[in-house]
Design an enzyme around this catalytic site. Structure first.
Site, mmCIF file in Angstrom:
data_model
loop_
_atom_site.group_PDB
_atom_site.id
_atom_site.type_symbol
_atom_site.label_atom_id
_atom_site.label_comp_id
_atom_site.label_asym_id
_atom_site.label_seq_id
_atom_site.Cartn_x
_atom_site.Cartn_y
_atom_site.Cartn_z
ATOM 1 N N GLN A 83 0.780 -1.214 -0.041
ATOM 2 C CA GLN A 83 0.071 0.087 -0.123
ATOM 3 C C GLN A 83 0.429 1.752 -0.018
ATOM 4 O O GLN A 83 1.442 1.498 0.298
ATOM 5 C CB GLN A 83 -1.265 -0.253 1.607
ATOM 6 C CG GLN A 83 -2.260 -1.598 1.072
ATOM 7 C CD GLN A 83 -2.667 -0.724 2.390
ATOM 8 O OE1 GLN A 83 -3.025 -0.615 2.811
ATOM 9 N NE2 GLN A 83 -2.926 -2.499 3.373
HETATM 10 N N1 GTP Z 1 -6.419 -14.578 -10.952
HETATM 11 C C1 GTP Z 1 -5.483 -14.034 -10.254
HETATM 12 N N2 GTP Z 1 -5.346 -13.269 -9.178
HETATM 13 C C2 GTP Z 1 -4.364 -13.433 -8.251
HETATM 14 C C3 GTP Z 1 -3.469 -13.664 -8.384
HETATM 15 N N3 GTP Z 1 -2.849 -13.566 -7.458
HETATM 16 C C4 GTP Z 1 -3.181 -12.902 -6.606
HETATM 17 N N4 GTP Z 1 -4.660 -12.748 -6.709
HETATM 18 C C5 GTP Z 1 -5.652 -11.639 -5.944
HETATM 19 O O1 GTP Z 1 -5.425 -10.797 -6.077
HETATM 20 C C6 GTP Z 1 -5.518 -10.465 -4.866
HETATM 21 C C7 GTP Z 1 -4.674 -10.012 -4.159
HETATM 22 O O2 GTP Z 1 -3.461 -10.470 -3.788
HETATM 23 P P1 GTP Z 1 -1.978 -10.846 -2.339
HETATM 24 O O3 GTP Z 1 -1.851 -11.670 -2.774
HETATM 25 O O4 GTP Z 1 -3.139 -10.607 -0.873
HETATM 26 O O5 GTP Z 1 -1.411 -8.706 -2.992
HETATM 27 P P2 GTP Z 1 0.088 -8.666 -2.141
HETATM 28 O O6 GTP Z 1 0.124 -8.361 -3.025
HETATM 29 O O7 GTP Z 1 0.113 -9.069 -1.331
HETATM 30 O O8 GTP Z 1 -1.072 -6.895 -1.734
HETATM 31 P P3 GTP Z 1 -0.565 -6.279 -0.402
HETATM 32 O O9 GTP Z 1 -0.483 -7.411 0.589
HETATM 33 O O10 GTP Z 1 -1.530 -5.117 0.037
HETATM 34 O O11 GTP Z 1 0.917 -5.458 -0.774
HETATM 35 C C8 GTP Z 1 -5.650 -11.360 -4.532
HETATM 36 O O12 GTP Z 1 -7.508 -11.936 -3.609
HETATM 37 C C9 GTP Z 1 -5.515 -12.393 -4.816
HETATM 38 O O13 GTP Z 1 -6.205 -13.723 -4.276
HETATM 39 C C10 GTP Z 1 -3.051 -14.304 -10.113
HETATM 40 O O14 GTP Z 1 -2.567 -14.766 -9.986
HETATM 41 N N5 GTP Z 1 -4.472 -14.381 -10.405
#
Ligand code: GTP
Ligand code: MG
Length: 137
Positions: A83
């Protein structure tokens, strides 16, 4: 989702050839919020797609490579919240790390420019310039 190594461990040659066996390397995973960092981390660690919540702070998991040239090498992966309000903290995680993985949501075209800006900011940080020194391992 895609990833770019912005802090390579060696200037030339295959990075896997240069890894000492049984080494533990510290890797920081960065990227915009919702890029998929925590999802990728849990996929690497547990071989499963798990539900995630936005990361406030960081997650950390040790991942062992079991195949190929990196067999036996451990990666301590730090997954840091993406974020906007958390991004100033990235520097404190990248300062003493062996590598950086920058994760990008390839379908989020609206935020590609923002991701590029953050990647460039990270790559240009003097702390993250290429080093070619294995003496500390
Ligand atoms: N379709 C799809 N959805 C994904 C993929 N990777 C993550 N998501 C979805 O995207 C959303 C965010 O994923 P996170 O892994 O929590 O993202 P993050 O980068 O850790 O985000 P922050 O912790 O806020 O920095 C979730 O709802 C996941 O299920 C992917 O490769 N394909
Ligand atoms: Mg996360």
């Amino acid at each position: 989702m895609g990833a770019t190594m912005v802090k390579p461990l060696v200037k030339n040659g295959n990075i896997l050839d240069a890894l000492p066996s049984q080494a533990t390397l510290h890797v920081v995973m960065l990227g915009l919020d919702s890029a998929g960092k925590t999802t990728a981390l849990y996929r690497l660690k547990f071989d499963q797609y798990l539900n995630t919540v936005p990361t406030i702070g960081f997650n950390c998991e040790k991942v062992q490579c079991t195949l190929g040239k990196a067999k036996g090498v451990h990666f301590l992966v730090w997954d840091v919240g993406g974020q906007e309000k958390l991004r100033p903290l990235w520097r404190s995680y990248t300062r003493c790390t062996d590598g950086i993985l920058f994760v990008i949501d390839s379908v989020d075209t609206e935020r590609m420019e923002e991701a590029k800006m953050e990647l460039m900011r990270t790559a240009k940080c003097p702390d993250n310039q290429v080093r070619n020194n294995w003496n500390n391992l």
